[in-house]
Enzyme design. Structure first.
Site, short mmCIF file in Angstrom:
data_model
loop_
_atom_site.label_atom_id
_atom_site.label_comp_id
_atom_site.label_asym_id
_atom_site.label_seq_id
_atom_site.Cartn_x
_atom_site.Cartn_y
_atom_site.Cartn_z
CE1 TYR A 1 37.95 38.02 48.41
CE2 TYR A 1 36.70 36.55 49.83
CZ TYR A 1 36.84 37.25 48.64
OH TYR A 1 35.87 37.16 47.67
CB SER B 1 36.34 38.87 30.94
OG SER B 1 35.64 38.86 32.17
CG HIS C 1 33.43 43.93 42.16
ND1 HIS C 1 33.86 43.32 41.01
CD2 HIS C 1 32.14 44.29 41.95
CE1 HIS C 1 32.85 43.31 40.13
NE2 HIS C 1 31.81 43.90 40.67
NE ARG D 1 43.66 35.92 45.62
CZ ARG D 1 43.91 34.62 45.88
NH1 ARG D 1 43.06 33.88 46.51
NH2 ARG D 1 45.04 34.06 45.49
CD GLN E 1 34.96 44.82 36.45
OE1 GLN E 1 34.26 43.82 36.37
NE2 GLN E 1 35.70 45.23 35.44
CG ASN E 2 41.34 45.23 39.48
OD1 ASN E 2 40.55 44.39 39.02
ND2 ASN E 2 42.31 45.76 38.77
N GLY F 1 41.66 45.55 30.69
CA GLY F 1 41.85 44.28 31.38
C GLY F 1 40.63 43.75 32.10
#
Ligand code: OAD
Length: 227
Positions: A49, A168, A100, A52, A82-83, A166
């Site tokens: 993380y 899935s 998330h 990230r 979700q980002n 963007g």
């Protein structure tokens, strides 16, 4: 309503998860993104993380984030993402729900409601919350509950239009949120690749987010604003 996934930030230089160069090609979910990984090897999870976070701090919002923010001048806009990056906020979107979690925040390991901002790239072993417990990334890991799902579902259930960008739609429960959209409300999907969507009447705009999102924003503003 705008529902986004990693693809909206791809053109800001942040890798998606499941594309051929995606993060889950390089890392094993079980080693970096589960409660078991945190218990087994917290330093490894923190490193993942930290990387990230460094990349998020170096990235800038792209035309898709800006186009979403521009809708606010014409409509009531809610973003469910979700980002874990803050690119929607930096583009100026004011209502953003992070399903998330957020990589620029940390939280207590004894009280999950104790969340603190982290304005530095690194979170280390020994960094403690105000109650004295180790801080962990403010991220929902695989196998953990997604506490904001009911709030996100309630927002989508009231939406007049849903734009999905963007993602899935492979990770539940987030992917199931589209089913709360009223039948009468149109759904647009912006993704350069095929996405399996079990909802009839979806308009798939097969473009990258930086192209498809500004075009859709202009068209919705021309069609709907001032009606
Ligand atoms: P995925 O990596 O699963 O999907 C990314 C989607 O973005 C794919 O459908 C791509 O085709 C699309 N895409 C790639 N480049 C794009 C671009 N320039 N413009 C638009 N679309 C593009 O990412 P998510 O669906 O966000 O969760 O993944 C969901 C969750 O899985 C993440 O929140 C994360 C991950 O594991 C956790 O870590 C809990």
């Amino acid at each position: 309503m705008v529902f986004t996934g990693a693809g909206v930030s791809a053109e800001s230089g942040l890798r998606t998860f499941r594309d051929s160069d995606g993060l889950w090609e390089e890392y094993r979910i079980e080693e970096v993104a589960t409660p078991e990984a945190w218990h087994r090897d917290p330093a490894k999870v923190l490193r993942f993380y930290d990387l990230r976070r460094e990349q998020v701090l170096a990235a800038q919002p792209n035309a898709a984030h800006h186009a979403i923010a521009s809708l606010q001048a014409h409509f009531e806009v809610e973003v469910v993402t979700q980002n874990i990056d803050d690119l929607h906020e930096r583009a100026g979107t004011t209502r953003v729900l992070h399903l998330h979690g957020e990589v620029l925040k940390a939280r207590s390991t004894v009280d999950p409601t104790l969340v603190v901002p982290l304005n530095r790239p690194s979170l280390a072993l020994g960094d403690r919350c105000p109650l004295g417990s180790q801080l962990r990334p403010h991220i929902v890991w695989f196998g953990e509950e997604v506490p904001l799902i009911p709030e996100a579902a309630a927002l989508i259930a009231q939406a007049d239009h849903l734009i999905v960008v963007g993602t899935s739609l492979a990770v539940y429960p987030a992917a199931g949120l589209i089913h709360y959209l009223p039948r009468s409300a149109p759904m647009y999907l912006i993704d350069p690749n095929d996405v399996e969507v079990a909802r009839g009447g979806t308009h798939h705009i097969k473009e990258k987010a930086s192209v498809g999102m500004p075009a859709l924003a202009s068209s919705l503003i021309a069609q709907l604003s001032g009606r």
